[in-house]
Design a protein around this motif. Structure first.
Motif, PDB file in Angstrom:
ATOM      1  N   ASN A  38     -12.749   5.531  -8.762  1.00 49.19           N
ATOM      2  CA  ASN A  38     -13.336   4.280 -10.369  1.00 49.19           C
ATOM      3  C   ASN A  38     -12.206   5.400 -10.887  1.00 49.19           C
ATOM      4  OD1 ASN A  38     -14.153   1.904  -8.321  1.00 49.19           O
ATOM      5  ND2 ASN A  38     -15.850   2.914  -9.014  1.00 49.19           N
ATOM      6  N   TRP A  39     -11.807   5.993 -11.083  1.00 50.60           N
ATOM      7  CA  TRP A  39     -10.623   7.326 -11.683  1.00 50.60           C
ATOM      8  C   TRP A  39     -10.035   7.268 -12.385  1.00 50.60           C
ATOM      9  CZ3 TRP A  39      -5.574   7.439 -12.237  1.00 50.60           C
ATOM     10  CH2 TRP A  39      -4.875   6.696 -11.305  1.00 50.60           C
ATOM     11  N   ARG A  40     -10.271   4.536 -12.676  1.00 46.79           N
ATOM     12  CA  ARG A  40      -9.458   4.439 -14.409  1.00 46.79           C
ATOM     13  C   ARG A  40     -10.397   3.803 -14.097  1.00 46.79           C
ATOM     14  NH1 ARG A  40      -5.385   2.235  -9.931  1.00 46.79           N
ATOM     15  NH2 ARG A  40      -3.406   3.126 -10.668  1.00 46.79           N
ATOM     16  N   GLU A  41     -11.982   3.858 -14.310  1.00 50.21           N
ATOM     17  CA  GLU A  41     -13.000   3.400 -15.235  1.00 50.21           C
ATOM     18  C   GLU A  41     -13.715   4.232 -15.652  1.00 50.21           C
ATOM     19  OE1 GLU A  41     -14.819   0.370 -12.479  1.00 50.21           O
ATOM     20  OE2 GLU A  41     -13.055  -1.003 -11.687  1.00 50.21           O
ATOM     21  N   ARG A  42     -14.193   3.962 -17.216  1.00 48.21           N
ATOM     22  CA  ARG A  42     -15.081   4.974 -17.322  1.00 48.21           C
ATOM     23  C   ARG A  42     -16.832   5.222 -16.924  1.00 48.21           C
ATOM     24  NH1 ARG A  42     -12.780   7.174 -21.123  1.00 48.21           N
ATOM     25  NH2 ARG A  42     -10.898   6.736 -22.732  1.00 48.21           N
ATOM     26  N   ASP A  43     -17.490   6.407 -16.799  1.00 49.50           N
ATOM     27  CA  ASP A  43     -18.452   6.319 -16.417  1.00 49.50           C
ATOM     28  C   ASP A  43     -19.739   6.648 -17.342  1.00 49.50           C
ATOM     29  OD1 ASP A  43     -18.933   8.802 -17.147  1.00 49.50           O
ATOM     30  OD2 ASP A  43     -18.828  10.459 -15.933  1.00 49.50           O
ATOM     31  N   GLU A  44     -20.369   6.364 -16.702  1.00 51.54           N
ATOM     32  CA  GLU A  44     -21.478   5.805 -18.070  1.00 51.54           C
ATOM     33  C   GLU A  44     -21.530   6.592 -18.705  1.00 51.54           C
ATOM     34  OE1 GLU A  44     -22.938   8.493 -14.834  1.00 51.54           O
ATOM     35  OE2 GLU A  44     -22.363   6.402 -14.157  1.00 51.54           O
ATOM     36  N   GLU A  45     -20.945   7.870 -18.820  1.00 48.70           N
ATOM     37  CA  GLU A  45     -20.827   8.617 -19.981  1.00 48.70           C
ATOM     38  C   GLU A  45     -19.941   8.350 -20.671  1.00 48.70           C
ATOM     39  OE1 GLU A  45     -21.878  12.580 -19.244  1.00 48.70           O
ATOM     40  OE2 GLU A  45     -23.737  12.014 -17.615  1.00 48.70           O
ATOM     41  N   GLY A  46     -19.567   7.776 -20.587  1.00 48.03           N
ATOM     42  CA  GLY A  46     -18.035   7.292 -20.958  1.00 48.03           C
ATOM     43  C   GLY A  46     -16.526   8.447 -20.912  1.00 48.03           C
ATOM     44  N   TYR A  47     -16.682   9.183 -20.281  1.00 46.82           N
ATOM     45  CA  TYR A  47     -15.338   9.978 -19.335  1.00 46.82           C
ATOM     46  C   TYR A  47     -15.043   9.463 -17.955  1.00 46.82           C
ATOM     47  CZ  TYR A  47     -18.142  13.597 -21.716  1.00 46.82           C
ATOM     48  OH  TYR A  47     -18.999  14.336 -22.355  1.00 46.82           O
TER      49      TYR A  47
END
Length: 153
Positions: free
Chosen positions: A64-73
């Motif tokens: 899921n490299w195009r979607e920000r993780d829960e920390e916003g990265y």
């Protein structure tokens, strides 16, 4: 005297064109030595030691490299043909890797991609990108070379 000056200028231009066409000056393919087997082999080792923990041992990047993780990265993108690495000219890729993504983007952008200028030499960086580029299909390499050519002009 005017004729002599024009002749010299023409001669320099012709010499420059000949040297350029022989690859002595400039390189439309960019600066990554992706056709140099020794550089590619060295780059693979450096990549595995310094980059694979985030970008994957097969250049596959994180899920899921195009979607920000829960920390916003944003997760680490792939460097294979499915990613966007080849969409950037060599010099931009080198700057991102030297300085880190946040430093390049600015405006408070946050990224886990730190700069490697104090970790890897310029020769190391070129070798890593030689390895990465050497894995791309011919049509992707051709498109990347065209991007480099457009940036140079």
């Amino acid at each position: 005297m005017k004729f002599f000056g024009s002749s010299v200028a023409l001669g320099v231009a012709v010499l420059g064109a000949v040297l350029w066409s022989q690859g002595t000056v400039g390189n439309a393919a960019g600066v990554f030595p992706y056709q140099d087997d020794a550089a590619v082999a060295r780059g693979e080792v450096i990549y595995q030691d310094n980059c694979a923990s985030c970008h994957g041992d097969q250049l596959q990047g994180e899920a899921n490299w195009r979607e920000r993780d829960e920390e916003g990265y944003l997760p680490a993108p792939p460097h294979n043909a499915s990613g966007h690495t080849w969409h950037h000219a060599d010099q931009q890729l080198l700057t991102i890797t030297r300085k880190g993504t946040a430093a390049l983007v600015g405006n408070g952008y946050r990224s886990r991609m730190e700069g490697y200028e104090d970790v890897l030499s310029e020769a190391d960086l070129l070798a890593v990108f030689a390895y990465i580029k050497s894995t791309w299909p011919a049509e992707v390499i051709a498109r990347h070379n065209e991007i480099n050519k457009q940036v140079e002009n």
